[in-house]
Design a protein around this motif. Structure first.
Motif, PDB file in Angstrom:
ATOM      1  N   ASP A 136      37.526  31.686  30.851  1.00 55.11           N
ATOM      2  CA  ASP A 136      36.979  31.225  32.121  1.00 55.11           C
ATOM      3  C   ASP A 136      35.821  32.140  32.486  1.00 55.11           C
ATOM      4  OD1 ASP A 136      36.772  29.542  34.296  1.00 55.11           O
ATOM      5  OD2 ASP A 136      38.403  30.461  35.427  1.00 55.11           O
ATOM      6  N   ALA A 137      34.624  31.579  32.505  1.00 56.05           N
ATOM      7  CA  ALA A 137      33.418  32.333  32.852  1.00 56.05           C
ATOM      8  C   ALA A 137      33.064  32.082  34.311  1.00 56.05           C
ATOM      9  CB  ALA A 137      32.258  31.898  31.952  1.00 56.05           C
ATOM     10  N   PRO A 138      32.313  32.984  34.935  1.00 56.96           N
ATOM     11  CA  PRO A 138      31.896  32.757  36.322  1.00 56.96           C
ATOM     12  C   PRO A 138      31.135  31.434  36.465  1.00 56.96           C
ATOM     13  CG  PRO A 138      31.330  34.977  35.610  1.00 56.96           C
ATOM     14  CD  PRO A 138      31.775  34.235  34.391  1.00 56.96           C
ATOM     15  N   GLU A 139      31.290  30.816  37.610  1.00 52.21           N
ATOM     16  CA  GLU A 139      30.578  29.570  37.893  1.00 52.21           C
ATOM     17  C   GLU A 139      29.086  29.835  38.078  1.00 52.21           C
ATOM     18  OE1 GLU A 139      31.954  26.570  37.756  1.00 52.21           O
ATOM     19  OE2 GLU A 139      33.906  27.443  37.311  1.00 52.21           O
ATOM     20  N   GLN A 140      28.273  28.800  37.845  1.00 52.64           N
ATOM     21  CA  GLN A 140      26.811  28.943  37.897  1.00 52.64           C
ATOM     22  C   GLN A 140      26.325  29.608  39.171  1.00 52.64           C
ATOM     23  OE1 GLN A 140      25.708  28.732  34.755  1.00 52.64           O
ATOM     24  NE2 GLN A 140      23.721  28.303  35.564  1.00 52.64           N
ATOM     25  N   ASP A 141      26.880  29.221  40.320  1.00 50.12           N
ATOM     26  CA  ASP A 141      26.388  29.769  41.590  1.00 50.12           C
ATOM     27  C   ASP A 141      27.241  30.924  42.108  1.00 50.12           C
ATOM     28  OD1 ASP A 141      28.448  27.972  41.999  1.00 50.12           O
ATOM     29  OD2 ASP A 141      27.622  27.116  43.819  1.00 50.12           O
ATOM     30  N   GLN A 142      28.099  31.457  41.261  1.00 48.52           N
ATOM     31  CA  GLN A 142      28.951  32.578  41.662  1.00 48.52           C
ATOM     32  C   GLN A 142      28.173  33.890  41.578  1.00 48.52           C
ATOM     33  OE1 GLN A 142      32.706  32.691  39.583  1.00 48.52           O
ATOM     34  NE2 GLN A 142      33.257  34.685  40.421  1.00 48.52           N
ATOM     35  N   THR A 143      28.410  34.772  42.536  1.00 51.55           N
ATOM     36  CA  THR A 143      27.798  36.097  42.496  1.00 51.55           C
ATOM     37  C   THR A 143      28.871  37.159  42.296  1.00 51.55           C
ATOM     38  OG1 THR A 143      27.885  36.325  44.897  1.00 51.55           O
ATOM     39  CG2 THR A 143      25.820  35.475  43.958  1.00 51.55           C
ATOM     40  N   CYS A 144      28.468  38.245  41.645  1.00 51.57           N
ATOM     41  CA  CYS A 144      29.318  39.405  41.426  1.00 51.57           C
ATOM     42  C   CYS A 144      28.513  40.622  41.892  1.00 51.57           C
ATOM     43  CB  CYS A 144      29.687  39.523  39.945  1.00 51.57           C
ATOM     44  SG  CYS A 144      30.581  38.061  39.313  1.00 51.57           S
ATOM     45  N   ARG A 145      29.077  41.803  41.742  1.00 49.22           N
ATOM     46  CA  ARG A 145      28.405  42.995  42.268  1.00 49.22           C
ATOM     47  C   ARG A 145      28.459  44.121  41.244  1.00 49.22           C
ATOM     48  NH1 ARG A 145      26.399  43.981  47.046  1.00 49.22           N
ATOM     49  NH2 ARG A 145      26.407  46.047  47.971  1.00 49.22           N
ATOM     50  N   ARG A 146      27.310  44.797  41.071  1.00 45.06           N
ATOM     51  CA  ARG A 146      27.295  46.010  40.248  1.00 45.06           C
ATOM     52  C   ARG A 146      26.131  46.883  40.697  1.00 45.06           C
ATOM     53  NH1 ARG A 146      26.189  43.250  34.687  1.00 45.06           N
ATOM     54  NH2 ARG A 146      24.162  42.506  35.257  1.00 45.06           N
ATOM     55  N   HIS A 147      26.337  48.178  40.611  1.00 42.49           N
ATOM     56  CA  HIS A 147      25.334  49.160  41.055  1.00 42.49           C
ATOM     57  C   HIS A 147      24.895  48.895  42.499  1.00 42.49           C
ATOM     58  CE1 HIS A 147      25.305  50.237  36.879  1.00 42.49           C
ATOM     59  NE2 HIS A 147      24.742  49.106  36.519  1.00 42.49           N
ATOM     60  N   GLY A 148      25.855  48.439  43.329  1.00 41.36           N
ATOM     61  CA  GLY A 148      25.572  48.206  44.739  1.00 41.36           C
ATOM     62  C   GLY A 148      24.754  46.962  45.026  1.00 41.36           C
ATOM     63  N   GLY A 193      29.616  43.904  30.898  1.00 40.52           N
ATOM     64  CA  GLY A 193      29.485  42.679  31.675  1.00 40.52           C
ATOM     65  C   GLY A 193      30.104  42.776  33.055  1.00 40.52           C
ATOM     66  N   LEU A 194      30.985  41.830  33.351  1.00 37.81           N
ATOM     67  CA  LEU A 194      31.641  41.786  34.657  1.00 37.81           C
ATOM     68  C   LEU A 194      32.354  43.093  34.991  1.00 37.81           C
ATOM     69  CD1 LEU A 194      33.349  38.282  34.265  1.00 37.81           C
ATOM     70  CD2 LEU A 194      31.421  38.811  35.772  1.00 37.81           C
ATOM     71  N   HIS A 195      32.882  43.752  33.971  1.00 41.99           N
ATOM     72  CA  HIS A 195      33.688  44.956  34.170  1.00 41.99           C
ATOM     73  C   HIS A 195      32.858  46.181  34.542  1.00 41.99           C
ATOM     74  CE1 HIS A 195      36.943  42.526  32.634  1.00 41.99           C
ATOM     75  NE2 HIS A 195      36.196  42.236  31.598  1.00 41.99           N
ATOM     76  N   ALA A 196      31.544  46.022  34.581  1.00 44.49           N
ATOM     77  CA  ALA A 196      30.673  47.129  35.007  1.00 44.49           C
ATOM     78  C   ALA A 196      30.564  47.183  36.529  1.00 44.49           C
ATOM     79  CB  ALA A 196      29.277  46.969  34.396  1.00 44.49           C
ATOM     80  N   GLY A 197      31.180  46.226  37.201  1.00 44.68           N
ATOM     81  CA  GLY A 197      31.122  46.197  38.663  1.00 44.68           C
ATOM     82  C   GLY A 197      32.357  45.533  39.222  1.00 44.68           C
ATOM     83  N   THR A 198      32.196  44.816  40.333  1.00 43.42           N
ATOM     84  CA  THR A 198      33.315  44.104  40.941  1.00 43.42           C
ATOM     85  C   THR A 198      33.038  42.606  40.906  1.00 43.42           C
ATOM     86  OG1 THR A 198      32.351  44.322  43.146  1.00 43.42           O
ATOM     87  CG2 THR A 198      33.931  46.015  42.473  1.00 43.42           C
ATOM     88  N   PHE A 199      34.110  41.858  40.756  1.00 41.48           N
ATOM     89  CA  PHE A 199      33.963  40.403  40.650  1.00 41.48           C
ATOM     90  C   PHE A 199      35.295  39.752  41.006  1.00 41.48           C
ATOM     91  CE2 PHE A 199      35.607  41.866  36.647  1.00 41.48           C
ATOM     92  CZ  PHE A 199      36.542  40.911  36.285  1.00 41.48           C
ATOM     93  N   GLU A 200      35.216  38.492  41.315  1.00 37.56           N
ATOM     94  CA  GLU A 200      36.398  37.691  41.554  1.00 37.56           C
ATOM     95  C   GLU A 200      36.552  36.769  40.354  1.00 37.56           C
ATOM     96  OE1 GLU A 200      38.228  35.128  45.252  1.00 37.56           O
ATOM     97  OE2 GLU A 200      36.063  35.256  45.057  1.00 37.56           O
ATOM     98  N   PRO A 201      37.742  36.685  39.748  1.00 36.91           N
ATOM     99  CA  PRO A 201      37.899  35.744  38.628  1.00 36.91           C
ATOM    100  C   PRO A 201      37.452  34.350  39.058  1.00 36.91           C
ATOM    101  CG  PRO A 201      39.849  37.123  38.846  1.00 36.91           C
ATOM    102  CD  PRO A 201      38.983  37.386  40.058  1.00 36.91           C
TER     103      PRO A 201
END
Length: 197
Positions: free
Chosen positions: A21-33, A113-121
């Protein structure tokens, strides 16, 4: 050919990658603030990795929308494993039984990737968006019966006043639709949703 981080189109057929399951096209995640569009990043990385290579797929099952769910490979390398190992997707344990758990652990340990910051599955992100959606209005007031396809592919219609009517959402891009009468819904192959009251 790449629709998003876990969906391909091959010869006009839409194929969902099995077990990831990959992030959705319009989903945002966070890294390096900073917020970033992690869904777009996953899609672009997959597009670049596949390039002009041939993709081969073996169907595992059909999803609730009738799409093929398949394990796909490029030059013998499992695309799902590559996406998870790069931190661009997660092992979708609900369906994969942990097949990609080691790849995910490796990506997490290396902060890729995602694990370099914070994200919601992505599965939690989608569920939250479904719960936040306002009531849908039918395209025509007289056509207020909702033709819904459940997770197992069953086609149920929900008429106003039925127990699950208000929480049922219609996604026309997934083959769901509105009907103007119960007879029209039945003629199209939908059946009345369980629990009419």
């Amino acid at each position: 050919m790449v629709v998003d981080g876990d969906t391909l189109t091959i010869d006009g057929e839409r194929i969902r990658l099995w077990g990831v399951d990959a992030p959705e096209q319009d989903q945002t995640c966070r890294r390096h603030g900073q917020d970033y569009r992690c869904g777009e990043v996953a899609s672009q990385a997959l597009r670049e990795w596949i390039g002009q290579s041939a993709v081969s797929c073996v169907e595992v099952e059909k999803d609730q929308y009738g799409r093929s769910v398949a394990r796909c490979a490029v030059d013998g390398q499992d695309i799902g494993a590559w996406m998870v190992s790069q931190g661009l997707a997660l092992d979708y344990r609900r369906y994969s039984a942990g097949v990609y758990a080691r790849d995910e652990a490796s990506a997490r340990a290396a902060a890729r990737g995602l694990h370099a910051g914070t994200f919601e599955p992505a599965w939690a992100w989608r569920a939250a968006r479904r719960n936040d959606r306002p009531e849908q209005a039918p395209p025509q007031p007289a056509c207020a019966i909702k033709g819904n396809i459940n997770a197992k592919g069953a086609r149920y219609y929900h008429a106003p006043g039925m127990r699950s009517y208000a929480r049922t959402r219609i996604d026309e891009t997934a083959g769901e639709r509105w009907f103007c009468s119960e007879a029209e819904a039945r003629a199209a192959g939908w059946v009345s949703a369980p629990g009419r009251s």
